[in-house]
Design an enzyme around this catalytic site. Sequence first.
Site, mmCIF file in Angstrom:
data_model
loop_
_atom_site.group_PDB
_atom_site.id
_atom_site.type_symbol
_atom_site.label_atom_id
_atom_site.label_comp_id
_atom_site.label_asym_id
_atom_site.label_seq_id
_atom_site.Cartn_x
_atom_site.Cartn_y
_atom_site.Cartn_z
ATOM 1 N N ASP A 81 0.824 -1.208 0.000
ATOM 2 C CA ASP A 81 0.000 0.000 0.000
ATOM 3 C C ASP A 81 0.858 1.258 0.000
ATOM 4 O O ASP A 81 2.053 1.230 0.287
ATOM 5 C CB ASP A 81 -0.970 0.016 1.183
ATOM 6 C CG ASP A 81 -0.270 -0.014 2.526
ATOM 7 O OD1 ASP A 81 0.725 -0.765 2.671
ATOM 8 O OD2 ASP A 81 -0.696 0.725 3.434
ATOM 9 N N GLU A 135 -0.050 -0.938 5.639
ATOM 10 C CA GLU A 135 1.039 -0.555 6.534
ATOM 11 C C GLU A 135 0.969 0.915 6.881
ATOM 12 O O GLU A 135 1.450 1.329 7.921
ATOM 13 C CB GLU A 135 2.389 -0.881 5.888
ATOM 14 C CG GLU A 135 3.588 -0.786 6.845
ATOM 15 C CD GLU A 135 4.203 0.613 6.923
ATOM 16 O OE1 GLU A 135 5.010 0.841 7.840
ATOM 17 O OE2 GLU A 135 3.886 1.476 6.079
#
Lengths: 364, 364
Positions: A81, A135
């Site tokens: 991400d 994350e």
Amino acid sequence: MRGLDLAADVGALTAALVDLPSVSGSESELADAVEDALRRQGRHSRQGRQGRLEVHRDGDAVLARTDAGRPRRVVLAGHLDTVPVADNLPARVEGDLLYGCGTSDMKSGVAVMLRLAATLPDPAYDLTWVCYDNEEVEAAKNGLGRVARNSPDWLDADLAIVLEPTAGMVEAGCQGTLRATVHLSGRRAHSARSWLGSNAIHAAAPVLARLADYRPRSVEIDGCTYREGLNAVGISGGVAGNVIPDACAVDVNYRFAPDRTEQAALAHVRDVFGGYEVTLVDSAPSAPPSLAAPAAAAFVAAVGTAPVAKQGWTDVARFAVLGIPAVNYGPGDPNLAHTREEHVLVPRITECERTLRAYLSTGG
Amino acid sequence: MRGLDLAADVGALTAALVDLPSVSGSESELADAVEDALRRQGRHSRQGRQGRLEVHRDGDAVLARTDAGRPRRVVLAGHLDTVPVADNLPARVEGDLLYGCGTSDMKSGVAVMLRLAATLPDPAYDLTWVCYDNEEVEAAKNGLGRVARNSPDWLDADLAIVLEPTAGMVEAGCQGTLRATVHLSGRRAHSARSWLGSNAIHAAAPVLARLADYRPRSVEIDGCTYREGLNAVGISGGVAGNVIPDACAVDVNYRFAPDRTEQAALAHVRDVFGGYEVTLVDSAPSAPPSLAAPAAAAFVAAVGTAPVAKQGWTDVARFAVLGIPAVNYGPGDPNLAHTREEHVLVPRITECERTLRAYLSTGG
């Protein structure tokens, strides 16, 4: 969906990953592409010595591993991400620089991981790839944390290399972090008759003085110096412009060296604010550098530059909790992470790939 | 609409006023009733020595005055509005107590004022009645302030008696009030690398220490002792749980004695926080007790108890700005103002009316 070409040049592969947007919570398309590429990779090489990759999917985390009976196993880990796109897609090249959201943090690291899956037929270690989601958002959503809860055996290894941006340095272990609130109380009164009250904001004066006077430790472990910090990160108090306030709260953040556990860190914070009410908000453990572990020592030797302490908290701590030595090492530039101008130096991606290839091919 | 009977018993008149709800901003029905009653009063007594009352309407402020050529003029002032109703209407009697929203603050005072308009045919002073709106909300809406801007001649007098709740004491003058913000600045950084930043919340430590160590003055004027206070009434700072904050603001409230102007008060606050950035939020002037003024001295003698300083800011300051001596004197209980249990002691309303009647009838 056109498949990812894991055998492509690592700069081109980084650009391809960047061009599949994957803001936290929206990683599915990229995770599907990574899963598909890893499964194809397994099929294509099943006659080779590497054998078929075992692939595992958990939400938008994609994991793969070899099972070649090597004496040691290395995890390569990276999050899929990114922070929100800031008008910086698609990827674009300017000379040696590749611009775009996620180029440094951390699709260049993911590209290195994936390319090794396609181009390292006979590694000296068994390998596990861990590509995960979420994350960049609150810890409860972190895909690596979810995998650690659901399938901890998938993370088992002698060393985990987390390819977060370190500009090609080995950043060992990480600080722990703890947030707590120091509460001051008083007695409300009309501010025109303040002698009838007791001012909780004034009562915070010695708390702030302790913070201002605090001398943080520097702790050396395995040749890495971890600098601590104890800071107010928030303060609030007040009822109305004509009321003596009866409550004030000082939010503090303690970043602590790996010689302290979360429990020891909390005891220290309670000690600093002795005499005051302290409540824990949350904490996350530190990670020791663990550079004496054989797989880690061999990796440091392969990189060839002195490792430094990670001044910050990263997902290496999730491996440390499982007893797995873990380091940060990636091609991105940490100073460019989360910026509109995010970019990565392409020769550094190539260098990172070359270093990892050498280490994983020979065993150090 | 059944008209108000200004000649009724003052307790019954208080109850009638209470039963016309008049939360700030919704005073029209009560203002209409008061205007009608005062205009009728003028007509009924136009053959008497008091003469017709001149009535003036400004929004929901209702004013009336005599013009009998007396050497001195007294203003009787009170606000018509109340804080929000708290399930405490209609008015109800329990023994000597009258319960209900506005009973103490300050419809009992307004009842005394209005009853005197109907039952004092030959006062020794010319009289002005000032009933106004929006005292319980922000200063910009205050009806007395609006009248002072639009028609200051209507407030001209030798003494203004503001019938705010004082439990029958003369509370002379009032404190001034000033709000300011002390600004601290720093430099943002990630809290994991706090040495790269400068913490603005820590920088507030000496500011809070100055507040905690501050010794407020007590200032005696005309036998009244005004107690000052300098207090933090709010503090805020913080960007996020992992950021060294670059700004912190401490909101302070200085309540100052009538020997200081707003300008002097601001200079004092700037002096206390010397070396820091201080911005003025707002201020309102103090009011001197002015008890040496003949009309005031006569009033104090008529009440017969020693006046005390008003520890708070009230609308007497709006008269003081116009050079008009002003005191607080009313039958309500200040400790019950704004409470759900708000009530007033009916014999104290009667006593207040008797005292004012004696003073206004004889000139002291």
